[in-house]
Design a protein around this motif. Structure first.
Motif, PDB file in Angstrom:
ATOM      1  N   ASN A  31       6.190  20.605 -18.895  1.00 46.29           N
ATOM      2  CA  ASN A  31       6.180  19.479 -19.805  1.00 46.29           C
ATOM      3  C   ASN A  31       6.056  19.953 -21.182  1.00 46.29           C
ATOM      4  O   ASN A  31       5.630  20.958 -21.678  1.00 46.29           O
ATOM      5  N   CYS A  32       6.373  19.328 -22.233  1.00 47.53           N
ATOM      6  CA  CYS A  32       6.353  19.686 -23.785  1.00 47.53           C
ATOM      7  C   CYS A  32       6.958  20.949 -23.822  1.00 47.53           C
ATOM      8  O   CYS A  32       6.361  21.910 -24.447  1.00 47.53           O
ATOM      9  N   TYR A  63      14.035  16.516 -22.859  1.00 45.28           N
ATOM     10  CA  TYR A  63      13.628  17.772 -23.513  1.00 45.28           C
ATOM     11  C   TYR A  63      14.927  18.670 -23.842  1.00 45.28           C
ATOM     12  O   TYR A  63      16.127  18.385 -23.365  1.00 45.28           O
ATOM     13  N   LEU A  77       8.061  12.062 -10.059  1.00 46.53           N
ATOM     14  CA  LEU A  77       9.099  13.238 -10.872  1.00 46.53           C
ATOM     15  C   LEU A  77      10.361  13.210 -10.041  1.00 46.53           C
ATOM     16  O   LEU A  77      11.284  14.119 -10.592  1.00 46.53           O
ATOM     17  N   MET A 107       4.490  21.466 -14.878  1.00 45.95           N
ATOM     18  CA  MET A 107       5.184  20.119 -14.308  1.00 45.95           C
ATOM     19  C   MET A 107       6.620  20.416 -13.630  1.00 45.95           C
ATOM     20  O   MET A 107       6.888  19.772 -12.734  1.00 45.95           O
ATOM     21  N   THR A 210      10.629  18.035 -27.469  1.00 42.07           N
ATOM     22  CA  THR A 210      10.129  16.838 -26.674  1.00 42.07           C
ATOM     23  C   THR A 210      10.399  15.585 -27.264  1.00 42.07           C
ATOM     24  O   THR A 210       9.837  15.339 -28.396  1.00 42.07           O
ATOM     25  N   ASN A 216       9.419   8.282 -22.615  1.00 35.97           N
ATOM     26  CA  ASN A 216       9.554   9.745 -22.496  1.00 35.97           C
ATOM     27  C   ASN A 216       7.966  10.166 -22.499  1.00 35.97           C
ATOM     28  O   ASN A 216       7.142  10.072 -21.736  1.00 35.97           O
ATOM     29  N   TYR A 217       7.586  10.897 -23.610  1.00 38.99           N
ATOM     30  CA  TYR A 217       6.307  11.616 -23.656  1.00 38.99           C
ATOM     31  C   TYR A 217       5.808  10.807 -24.640  1.00 38.99           C
ATOM     32  O   TYR A 217       6.073  10.692 -25.840  1.00 38.99           O
ATOM     33  N   VAL A 237       6.728  10.436 -19.205  1.00 37.92           N
ATOM     34  CA  VAL A 237       6.412  11.509 -18.448  1.00 37.92           C
ATOM     35  C   VAL A 237       4.787  11.746 -17.888  1.00 37.92           C
ATOM     36  O   VAL A 237       4.825  12.115 -16.848  1.00 37.92           O
ATOM     37  N   LEU A 238       3.887  11.345 -18.657  1.00 42.14           N
ATOM     38  CA  LEU A 238       2.612  11.561 -18.139  1.00 42.14           C
ATOM     39  C   LEU A 238       2.126  10.825 -16.827  1.00 42.14           C
ATOM     40  O   LEU A 238       1.519  10.793 -15.958  1.00 42.14           O
TER      41      LEU A 238
END
Length: 353
Positions: A31-32, A63, A77, A107, A210, A216-217, A237-238
């Motif tokens: 992630n990120c 990403y 996921l 992730m 990101t 998305n995030y 995402v989270l």
């Protein structure tokens, strides 16, 4: 080294190294981050394998330079795993349909687990570095992944720091504030802030790549009657890593055939640990998040212990795994202990136990 490939219904950006007919290795970032987070590792530590390995490092959706496609968190996921499936079948990625060794980070390990569950015959081995627990991130209280609340409060998109999200969105390259992407990179991604050296700006680029927003995030969120009064949403995402949507322990244990697993984790990891600074339950215990209901109701998630317990069940069911504990290593073993990660990768690509 980077190119665009139409696969899985989106335009994916991938980095490739080595001959197309080499032993296939797929690197899945966390992630990120982006596929670029693997570049120094490949450049400095896998260069000698350039004639033997076909190494592919995609940017996941949202990403790097891959399309900012929406993420359906109700599939866990699996959106990311499906993108990998499409990529593996695309022309110019791998030269054969031989099973791949999948190397995940954070992730990306959850994505690798989901891909293996859905496509077991296409996976020759898994290298899991600082992996998200098979029971997701946050909201569970024991080695069996029992939820702390029925609605999985304290997980998902609402747990992100809004200032960090705003600084991502603004492409903030400063390092003055604790919530700046550079400060987070230096304090949370690794144990030693100087480890990046001359690559720091490029590594910061991966963080800043990101895509932000509800799709998305970090994603959306839902109100909760349980502490900390926020629960997972259905987008972004989270939420994909909330145990409401991602809990793959049983499927992993039942996987057939069972690829060998190399698991590497650092004792100084600030993100994935039994005392994670990104777990609201642990922050509540520290007094950082007020109103914590106590250790009986909401203990910190035993992330490392959960992974070990699941992999032990995996082995008891006929699989094989190797655990490598990295003293003093933070959240990025391939950055901080690259030689050890290379050894684990070689054990799988060479077929050695």
């Amino acid at each position: 080294m980077g190119k665009f490939i139409e696969a899985g219904g989106i335009r994916q950006h991938v980095r490739t190294w080595g001959p197309i007919d080499g032993t296939p290795v797929l690197l899945v970032h966390g992630n990120c981050s982006s596929g670029g987070y693997w570049e120094p590792f490949v450049r400095d530590h896998l260069g000698g394998d350039a004639t033997e390995l076909r190494i592919v490092a995609p940017d996941l959706r949202g990403y790097g330079d891959t399309d900012t496609a929406p993420v359906d968190a109700t599939r866990g996921l699996r959106d990311f795993a499906d993108d990998l499936d499409g990529l593996l079948g695309a022309e110019g990625v791998f030269g054969s349909e031989a099973p791949v060794v999948v190397v995940g980070h954070s992730m990306g390990c959850g994505v690798a687990m989901q891909f293996a569950i859905d496509h077991a015959d296409r996976v020759a081995g898994l290298v899991l570095t600082a992996p998200v627990s098979p029971y997701g991130f946050g909201g569970t209280k024991d080695l069996e992944g029992t939820p702390t609340t029925p609605d999985f409060a304290g997980t998902g998109g609402g747990t992100a720091n809004p200032d960090f999200v705003a600084r991502l969105d603004a492409a903030d390259r400063s390092g003055d504030e604790q919530t700046s992407p550079r400060a987070v990179l230096r304090s949370a991604y690794v144990a030693d802030a100087d480890i990046f050296g001359a690559d720091e700006e490029a590594m910061l680029d991966t963080v800043l790549s990101t895509a932000t927003g509800v799709d998305n995030y970090p994603g959306d969120s839902a109100p909760s009657d349980n502490w900390p009064m926020v629960g997972p949403g259905e987008r972004g995402v989270l939420n994909t890593m909330s145990p409401k949507w991602f809990s793959v322990a049983e499927d992993l244990v039942a996987l057939e055939p069972k690829p060998p697993v190399e698991w590497l984790w650092g004792t100084a990891d600030a993100i994935v640990s039994d005392t994670s600074l990104f777990d609201l339950a642990y922050l509540g215990q520290l007094g950082v998040v007020p109103g914590w209901p106590g250790a009986e109701a909401c203990p910190p998630q035993p992330m490392v212990g959960q992974t070990r317990a699941v992999l032990e069940r995996y082995a008891a069911a006929g699989g094989r795994f190797t655990e490598t504990r990295l003293e003093g290593c933070g959240h990025s073993p391939h950055v901080e202990r690259p030689d050890t990660v290379v050894e684990a990768l070689h054990r799988l690509t060479s077929g050695r136990p």
